[in-house]
Design an enzyme around this catalytic site. Structure first.
Site, mmCIF file in Angstrom:
data_model
loop_
_atom_site.group_PDB
_atom_site.id
_atom_site.type_symbol
_atom_site.label_atom_id
_atom_site.label_comp_id
_atom_site.label_asym_id
_atom_site.label_seq_id
_atom_site.Cartn_x
_atom_site.Cartn_y
_atom_site.Cartn_z
ATOM 1 N N GLU A 92 -5.864 -5.894 4.074
ATOM 2 C CA GLU A 92 -5.692 -7.044 3.172
ATOM 3 C C GLU A 92 -6.874 -7.186 2.204
ATOM 4 O OE1 GLU A 92 -3.542 -10.398 4.498
ATOM 5 O OE2 GLU A 92 -2.578 -9.295 6.122
ATOM 6 N N GLY A 93 -7.380 -6.020 1.779
ATOM 7 C CA GLY A 93 -8.504 -5.949 0.865
ATOM 8 C C GLY A 93 -9.775 -5.646 1.631
ATOM 9 N N SER A 141 -13.837 -4.986 2.387
ATOM 10 C CA SER A 141 -14.981 -5.863 2.049
ATOM 11 C C SER A 141 -15.432 -5.609 0.613
ATOM 12 C CB SER A 141 -16.140 -5.608 3.015
ATOM 13 O OG SER A 141 -15.770 -6.027 4.304
ATOM 14 N N SER A 157 0.823 -1.217 0.000
ATOM 15 C CA SER A 157 0.000 0.000 0.000
ATOM 16 C C SER A 157 0.854 1.263 0.000
ATOM 17 C CB SER A 157 -0.903 0.032 1.229
ATOM 18 O OG SER A 157 -1.775 -1.059 1.208
HETATM 19 N N1 CAA Z 1 -4.813 -13.862 -7.076
HETATM 20 C C1 CAA Z 1 -3.924 -14.020 -8.069
HETATM 21 N N2 CAA Z 1 -3.776 -13.133 -9.066
HETATM 22 C C2 CAA Z 1 -4.581 -12.051 -9.050
HETATM 23 C C3 CAA Z 1 -5.528 -11.825 -8.039
HETATM 24 C C4 CAA Z 1 -5.631 -12.793 -7.018
HETATM 25 N N3 CAA Z 1 -6.506 -12.657 -6.026
HETATM 26 N N4 CAA Z 1 -6.163 -10.652 -8.289
HETATM 27 C C5 CAA Z 1 -5.639 -10.168 -9.412
HETATM 28 N N5 CAA Z 1 -4.675 -11.010 -9.876
HETATM 29 C C6 CAA Z 1 -3.870 -10.863 -11.094
HETATM 30 C C7 CAA Z 1 -4.769 -10.948 -12.334
HETATM 31 O O1 CAA Z 1 -4.913 -12.282 -12.762
HETATM 32 C C8 CAA Z 1 -3.968 -10.126 -13.313
HETATM 33 O O2 CAA Z 1 -2.896 -10.875 -13.819
HETATM 34 P P1 CAA Z 1 -2.628 -10.996 -15.418
HETATM 35 O O3 CAA Z 1 -2.481 -9.618 -15.952
HETATM 36 O O4 CAA Z 1 -1.395 -11.837 -15.504
HETATM 37 O O5 CAA Z 1 -3.842 -11.682 -15.962
HETATM 38 C C9 CAA Z 1 -3.352 -9.039 -12.451
HETATM 39 O O6 CAA Z 1 -3.329 -9.554 -11.128
HETATM 40 C C10 CAA Z 1 -4.101 -7.734 -12.466
HETATM 41 O O7 CAA Z 1 -5.425 -8.027 -12.085
HETATM 42 P P2 CAA Z 1 -6.661 -7.162 -12.558
HETATM 43 O O8 CAA Z 1 -6.557 -6.877 -14.023
HETATM 44 O O9 CAA Z 1 -7.871 -7.868 -12.056
HETATM 45 O O10 CAA Z 1 -6.373 -5.799 -11.778
HETATM 46 P P3 CAA Z 1 -7.382 -4.732 -11.211
HETATM 47 O O11 CAA Z 1 -6.593 -3.514 -11.031
HETATM 48 O O12 CAA Z 1 -8.625 -4.658 -12.028
HETATM 49 O O13 CAA Z 1 -7.855 -5.347 -9.785
HETATM 50 C C11 CAA Z 1 -7.535 -5.957 -7.489
HETATM 51 C C12 CAA Z 1 -6.963 -5.906 -8.891
HETATM 52 C C13 CAA Z 1 -8.204 -7.315 -7.307
HETATM 53 C C14 CAA Z 1 -8.551 -4.876 -7.197
HETATM 54 C C15 CAA Z 1 -6.277 -5.800 -6.633
HETATM 55 O O14 CAA Z 1 -5.693 -4.529 -6.886
HETATM 56 C C16 CAA Z 1 -6.540 -5.958 -5.148
HETATM 57 O O15 CAA Z 1 -6.631 -7.088 -4.655
HETATM 58 N N6 CAA Z 1 -6.610 -4.815 -4.443
HETATM 59 C C17 CAA Z 1 -6.625 -4.838 -2.978
HETATM 60 C C18 CAA Z 1 -5.221 -4.711 -2.485
HETATM 61 C C19 CAA Z 1 -5.091 -5.179 -1.086
HETATM 62 O O16 CAA Z 1 -5.632 -6.212 -0.684
HETATM 63 N N7 CAA Z 1 -4.299 -4.446 -0.347
HETATM 64 C C20 CAA Z 1 -4.012 -4.819 0.976
HETATM 65 C C21 CAA Z 1 -2.719 -4.192 1.378
HETATM 66 S S1 CAA Z 1 -1.712 -5.199 2.282
HETATM 67 C C22 CAA Z 1 -2.143 -4.981 3.878
HETATM 68 O O17 CAA Z 1 -3.219 -4.624 4.251
HETATM 69 C C23 CAA Z 1 -1.011 -5.434 4.666
HETATM 70 C C24 CAA Z 1 -0.939 -5.289 6.090
HETATM 71 O O18 CAA Z 1 0.090 -4.833 6.579
HETATM 72 C C25 CAA Z 1 -1.947 -5.941 6.956
#
Ligand code: CAA
Length: 383
Positions: free
Chosen positions: A364-365, A367, A127
C-alpha cells in the site's frame, strides 16, 4: 482541534476486538503461520461481528462506524495475528470504500452489501509485474466490446487473491490519456478468463493469501464499471489514502503485540540473580519501544480522526503508515533482542512479529512512496 477522547462505542469496539482476538484468533495463529492456511472460519466470524464492513452504511450491510473504530479493531486483531488484519484492512479500505463512495445503487446492492456483511470478501488489483510504486504505468488493457469491455493483462501481489469473490481491477482504457485513461472494473471471481495464480510463499503474514491474477479476454459489462470511465486511478489513489490508515493500524498492532510480549518476558526471565527488567540495558529498550509505540499510535489515531472529521488526511495517513511500520519493525527486532536466543526460535512468538512487520513498510505504498506523498502535500500547502 485534534481530540483523542474515545466514546463508549469506541471502548466497546476495542474490547470486542480484543476478546475476539484472544479467544478466536490467537489459538490457531501459530499453526496457520506454519502451514500458510487461510483463516476461513475466522474471516467468516469477523463478518458476523460487523468487522468486514465497519464504515459502510447499514443500508448496504455495514456497521456504520467511524474510521477510529476501524483503527481500534485493526490494532487489536493485528496484535495477535497480522494475517487476519490484512484481510480485514483490504476488504474495508480498498474494496468497500470505493464501492460505497463511487458505486451505483445496483453495485451497492449486489456487490457492496455481501462484502460489507462479510458473506464474501474482496480484493484490489492495482499492482502489476511492471507497475508497483509507479502505479500509473498500467499494462492491463480494456478495449471496447459489445455492451462492455474486454480485459487482458496480469496483476501482482493481490491480497485475498485466491479467496475473494469480487475484485476491483484497474485497467488502461485509453493509453493516450495516461493515468486519466485508467478505469476501475468490478470483476467477479467466476468471470471467464479470470485466473488467480498460486499463493505466494511469503516471509510473513503467511496465512493471508497473496497471488498474481491473469486476465485473458475477461468481459466486463458497462454496469460493472466503478465510477466513470477514466476515473480508476483517482479511485485507486483515494482508496489507498484510507488503506494506508488501515495498514498503519495493522503495523501498530504488530508493534503492540511485540512490545507487550517483551515487557512480560522481561519480568519472567532472570539473569545475574534478578529479573532482566531490573537491568538498565533492558529498561532502556523497554522505554524506547514504549515511546515509539505511543508516537505511532497518536499518528494513526490522528489520521483516522481527520478522516472522520472530513478533513484532508492524505499526509496524515502517509505519516501514520511511515511511522507505524518503522516502529513495528524496530520494536519487533528489539523484542527479539530482549528474548535473546528464545526470540530467535518459532516456539516463542516474537520472531513472527518481525516477519509480519516487514511487509507494512512495503505494501500500500513503500516507505519511500510515503515520503514522496508527505513531501508533495507539504509543498502543496505553500502553493
Ligand atoms: N490521493 C489522491 N489523489 C492522488 C494521490 C493521493 N494520495 N496521489 C496522487 N493523486 C492524483 C494526483 O492528484 C494526480 O491527479 P490529477 O492528474 O487529476 O492532478 C494523479 O493522481 C497522478 O498523480 P501524480 O502526477 O502525482 O503521479 P505520479 O506518477 O508522479 O505519482 C504516486 C503517483 C503518488 C507515486 C502513486 O503512483 C502512488 O501512490 N504509488 C504507490 C502505489 C501503491 O501504493 N501501490 C500499492 C498497491 S496496492 C496493495 O499493496 C494492495 C494490497 O493487496 C495490500
Amino acid at each position: 482541534m485534534f481530540s483523542l477522547e474515545l466514546s463508549e462505542t469506541h471502548e466497546m469496539i476495542r474490547q470486542t476486538a480484543r476478546d475476539f482476538a484472544k479467544t478466536e484468533v490467537a489459538p490457531s495463529a501459530v499453526e496457520r503461520d506454519k502451514n500458510g492456511e487461510f483463516p476461513t472460519e475466522i474471516v467468516h466470524k469477523l463478518g458476523e461481528l460487523g468487522f468486514l464492513g465497519m464504515m459502510v452504511d447499514p443500508q448496504w450491510g455495514g456497521s456504520g462506524l467511524d474510521a477510529l473504530s476501524y483503527v481500534l479493531a485493526m490494532e487489536e486483531i493485528s496484535a495477535v495475528d497480522a494475517s487476519v488484519g490484512v484481510v480485514m484492512s483490504v476488504n474495508n479500505s480498498l474494496v468497500n470504500w470505493g464501492l460505497d463512495t463511487y458505486g451505483s445503487d445496483e453495485q451497492k446492492t449486489n456487490v457492496l452489501t455481501p462484502l460489507a456483511q462479510g458473506v464474501v470478501h474482496g480484493a484490489f488489483c492495482l499492482s502489476e509485474p511492471e507497475a508497483g510504486s509507479d502505479a500509473t504505468q498500467q499494462h492491463t488493457t480494456a478495449v471496447r466490446g459489445d455492451g462492455g469491455w474486454i480485459l487482458n493483462g496480469t496483476k501482482n501481489w493481490i491480497t485475498n487473491g485466491t479467496t475473494a469473490s469480487w475484485y476491483l481491477v484497474m485497467a488502461q482504457t485509453d493509453r493516450e490519456l495516461k493515468h486519466k485513461g485508467i478505469t476501475c472494473f468490478i470483476v467477479p471471481r467466476s468471470a471467464e478468463g479470470f485466473e488467480p495464480g498460486l499463493k505466494e510463499d511469503k516471509l510473513g503474514i503467511r496465512s493471508s493469501d497473496t497471488c498474481s491474477i491473469g486476465l485473458t479476454n475477461v468481459f466486463v459489462p458497462d454496469n460493472m464499471i466503478l465510477g466513470d470511465v477514466g476515473q480508476g486511478f483517482k479511485i485507486a489513489m483515494e482508496s489507498l489514502n484510507g488503506g494506508r490508515i488501515g495498514i498503519a493500524a495493522q503495523a501498530l498492532g504488530i508493534a503492540k503485540g511485540a512490545f507487550e510480549a517483551a515487557l512480560v518476558y522481561s519480568t519472567q526471565r532472570k539473569a545475574f540473580g534478578k529479573p532482566i527488567s531490573d537491568l538498565q540495558a533492558i529498561q532502556l529498550k523497554l522505554a524506547d519501544m514504549a515511546t515509539r509505540l505511543e508516537a505511532a499510535r497518536l499518528l494513526v489515531y490522528k489520521a483516522a480522526w481527520l478522516k472522520d472529521q472530513h478533513q484532508n488526511y492524505i499526509k496524515a495517513a502517509a505519516q501514520a503508515k511511515l511511522m507505524a511500520s518503522q516502529a513495528a519493525v524496530h520494536i519487533a527486532l528489539e523484542a527479539i533482542q530482549v528474548h535473546g536466543g528464545y526470540g530467535y526460535v518459532r516456539e516463542y512468538l516474537v520472531e513472527r512479529f518481525l516477519r509480519d512487520a516487514k511487509i507494512t513498510e512495503i505494501y500500500e505504498g513503500t516507505s519511500e512512496i510515503q515520503h514522496i506523498v508527505i513531501a508533495r502535500e507539504l509543498l502543496k500547502s505553500l502553493a
